[in-house]
Design a protein around this motif. Structure first.
Motif, mmCIF file in Angstrom:
data_model
loop_
_atom_site.group_PDB
_atom_site.id
_atom_site.type_symbol
_atom_site.label_atom_id
_atom_site.label_comp_id
_atom_site.label_asym_id
_atom_site.label_seq_id
_atom_site.Cartn_x
_atom_site.Cartn_y
_atom_site.Cartn_z
ATOM 1 N N PRO A 72 8.241 17.112 4.634
ATOM 2 C CA PRO A 72 8.595 16.103 5.644
ATOM 3 C C PRO A 72 7.639 14.921 5.509
ATOM 4 O O PRO A 72 6.422 15.095 5.423
ATOM 5 N N LEU A 73 8.199 13.725 5.469
ATOM 6 C CA LEU A 73 7.423 12.529 5.186
ATOM 7 C C LEU A 73 7.683 11.471 6.256
ATOM 8 O O LEU A 73 8.827 11.210 6.612
ATOM 9 N N MET A 74 6.605 10.880 6.767
ATOM 10 C CA MET A 74 6.707 9.771 7.714
ATOM 11 C C MET A 74 6.235 8.508 7.004
ATOM 12 O O MET A 74 5.322 8.557 6.182
ATOM 13 N N CYS A 75 6.869 7.374 7.338
ATOM 14 C CA CYS A 75 6.467 6.094 6.773
ATOM 15 C C CYS A 75 7.075 4.983 7.620
ATOM 16 O O CYS A 75 7.880 5.247 8.514
ATOM 17 N N SER A 76 6.721 3.757 7.318
ATOM 18 C CA SER A 76 7.353 2.643 8.014
ATOM 19 C C SER A 76 8.779 2.492 7.492
ATOM 20 O O SER A 76 9.088 2.880 6.363
ATOM 21 N N ALA A 77 9.642 1.910 8.304
ATOM 22 C CA ALA A 77 11.022 1.657 7.868
ATOM 23 C C ALA A 77 11.015 0.719 6.662
ATOM 24 O O ALA A 77 11.826 0.868 5.742
ATOM 25 N N GLN A 78 10.084 -0.230 6.652
ATOM 26 C CA GLN A 78 9.978 -1.160 5.537
ATOM 27 C C GLN A 78 9.595 -0.434 4.251
ATOM 28 O O GLN A 78 10.158 -0.703 3.192
ATOM 29 N N ALA A 79 8.652 0.494 4.325
ATOM 30 C CA ALA A 79 8.268 1.269 3.136
ATOM 31 C C ALA A 79 9.432 2.134 2.666
ATOM 32 O O ALA A 79 9.669 2.262 1.466
ATOM 33 N N GLN A 80 10.172 2.707 3.607
ATOM 34 C CA GLN A 80 11.320 3.536 3.238
ATOM 35 C C GLN A 80 12.383 2.687 2.538
ATOM 36 O O GLN A 80 12.967 3.112 1.548
ATOM 37 N N ARG A 81 12.592 1.487 3.026
ATOM 38 C CA ARG A 81 13.640 0.609 2.507
ATOM 39 C C ARG A 81 13.242 -0.059 1.187
ATOM 40 O O ARG A 81 14.076 -0.231 0.308
ATOM 41 N N GLU A 82 11.951 -0.413 1.033
ATOM 42 C CA GLU A 82 11.556 -1.227 -0.112
ATOM 43 C C GLU A 82 10.586 -0.551 -1.075
ATOM 44 O O GLU A 82 10.768 -0.614 -2.284
ATOM 45 N N ALA A 83 9.525 0.075 -0.557
ATOM 46 C CA ALA A 83 8.493 0.622 -1.440
ATOM 47 C C ALA A 83 8.935 1.911 -2.133
ATOM 48 O O ALA A 83 8.726 2.066 -3.342
ATOM 49 N N LEU A 84 9.507 2.837 -1.384
ATOM 50 C CA LEU A 84 9.895 4.111 -1.999
ATOM 51 C C LEU A 84 10.907 3.935 -3.132
ATOM 52 O O LEU A 84 10.739 4.545 -4.196
#
Length: 158
Positions: A72-84
């Motif tokens: 299970p991974l938590m992150c910012s919505a921006q990181a989920q959308r762009e960085a990952l």
């Protein structure tokens, strides 16, 4: 001098900047140079995962997609959308993102309670024996460049 610190994603901080509610913003993605003046900061921020020291991955020095795909991974919505997607391409959809956070400290508290691992930048949360957390960088390395931006002040007199 008086300052107020506001944390948010790019959309949130640029909305405040556009409305004149803040004077400067720090972004971790290239700014729209049609709308803003910008200064690229000399260092980049490295992504990694905050892991409780009691978790099995805490013995690792780097974490790969294969290490994280079942966690299970938590992150910012921006990181989920762009960085990952920059890091692992179309496989990003296979990651088990269990929650989005905008304040990384809160995410580190959730990680320390075992609610998930926290994807963040190095140095954004207290890690070490006293905190019970460890920051482990991603492999391959994933970084974001930081920019200081402000609204255009009008046409140049020259």
């Amino acid at each position: 001098m008086r300052f107020e610190l506001f944390s948010g994603d790019t959309r949130q901080v640029t909305e405040k900047l556009d409305a004149g509610l803040i004077d400067l913003a720090l972004l971790v993605e290239p700014p729209d140079l049609e709308r803003y003046e910008a200064l690229e900061l000399p260092q980049s921020d490295r992504f990694g995962v905050i892991v409780p020291l009691s978790q099995r991955l805490a013995t690792r020095e780097k974490l790969s997609f294969e290490d994280l795909k079942d966690e299970p991974l938590m992150c910012s919505a921006q990181a989920q959308r762009e960085a990952l997607p920059r890091w692992c391409g179309t496989r990003a959809a296979q990651l088990k993102v269990c929650g989005n956070v905008t304040l990384f400290y809160n995410g580190s508290v959730f990680a320390s309670e075992g609610l998930g691992l926290m994807l963040t930048f190095a140095g954004f949360a207290e890690c070490g024996p006293a905190s019970g957390l460890k920051f482990i960088p991603l492999t391959p390395e994933l970084t974001d460049q930081a920019y200081l931006i402000w609204r255009h002040l009008g046409p140049s007199p020259c």
